[in-house]
Design an enzyme around this catalytic site. Structure first.
Site, PDB file in Angstrom:
ATOM      1  CB  VAL A  81       1.149   6.840   2.342  1.00  0.00           C
ATOM      2  CG1 VAL A  81       0.635   6.136   1.098  1.00  0.00           C
ATOM      3  CG2 VAL A  81       0.094   6.812   3.448  1.00  0.00           C
ATOM      4  CB  SER A  82       2.670   3.214   6.602  1.00  0.00           C
ATOM      5  OG  SER A  82       3.934   3.734   6.919  1.00  0.00           O
ATOM      6  CD  GLN A  83       0.458  -3.720   5.247  1.00  0.00           C
ATOM      7  OE1 GLN A  83       1.656  -3.788   5.508  1.00  0.00           O
ATOM      8  NE2 GLN A  83      -0.334  -4.777   5.268  1.00  0.00           N
TER       9      GLN A  83
END
Length: 249
Positions: A81-83
């Protein structure tokens, strides 16, 4: 009747401290990169969506204590899950409008999907890993999000049945901008995509298609994403219809 004025009572709910910390971290990253990205603030609607979506619901149980740190987190199958800063940046660059129909390539945990769902009319999302698609559907259903459809399939080919799209967002790095996505982008629409070598140098790009179909591409920021996978990238040719899931209760 008493002349005393009735007091109007309101309840003020404070944000959880982890949300305040997350917002401060995003603002700090924004200050560091404002010259590259060409802005010093994000759309308030985007930040409201970031605030409203519970990120801890989109990460594995063992990672929940890190859910509001400003960094990517593993979600299994070699995916992340992206930053939060990157999620905020890509969402802001997309310029989502309430009446937009958006294609997302790379559902992953469903976190970016949930944020988009709060900002636009409809989200069609494509995920190549069936288990992740099913898990994302369950999370969105749990949160009462009903304006999303998720398809298991090769995101390189988009989702032509619902095209054209007002906006398209890709959350995995492609070696080049997939031509099917350009075809499925509505004139006047925008595509946000990281482009570059797998686990190498990648550039976040914004592609605008004008009303005559001409493209204008600009580079925004160096990024690091997991690679876009599937036969579309490897062979650039096979059609893939996939399977559709709908998180509507």
């Amino acid at each position: 009747m008493s002349a005393a004025k009735r007091q109007r009572h309101t309840v003020t709910r404070e944000r959880p401290p982890e949300i305040d910390k997350l917002l401060r971290d995003i603002e700090w990253e924004l200050d560091l990169t404002k010259k590259e990205i060409g802005k010093d603030r994000f759309d308030p609607r985007v930040m409201e969506a970031i605030t409203a979506v519970p990120r801890h619901e989109f990460v594995p149980e063992e990672s929940r204590r890190y859910a509001y740190d400003d960094g990517p987190l593993p979600i299994g199958f070699g995916q992340t899950v992206s930053q939060p800063f990157i999620v905020a940046l890509m969402t802001d660059l997309l310029e989502p409008k309430p009446k937009d129909v958006v294609l997302e390539v790379g559902t992953g945990s469903g976190y970016q999907t949930a944020i988009l769902a709060r900002l636009v009319k409809k989200v069609y999302s494509v995920e190549i890993i069936g288990v992740l698609a099913e898990q994302a559907c369950e999370r969105l259903r749990k949160l009462g999000i009903d304006n999303v459809e998720i398809k298991v399939g090769d995101g390189y080919y988009g989702w032509p049945e619902h095209a054209p799209y007002d906006k398209i967002i890709v959350t995995a790095a492609a070696p080049e901008i997939p031509p099917p996505l350009i075809e499925q982008l509505k004139p006047g629409g925008r595509l946000v995509i990281p482009v570059g070598e797998p686990f190498g140098y990648q550039m976040l790009k914004v592609v605008d298609k004008d009303n005559s179909g001409r493209l204008e591409t600009r580079d925004v920021l160096g990024v690091a994403f997991v690679p876009l996978t599937g036969d579309g990238v490897e062979k650039n040719g096979r059609d893939d219809t996939g399977t559709t899931h709908n998180p509507t209760p």
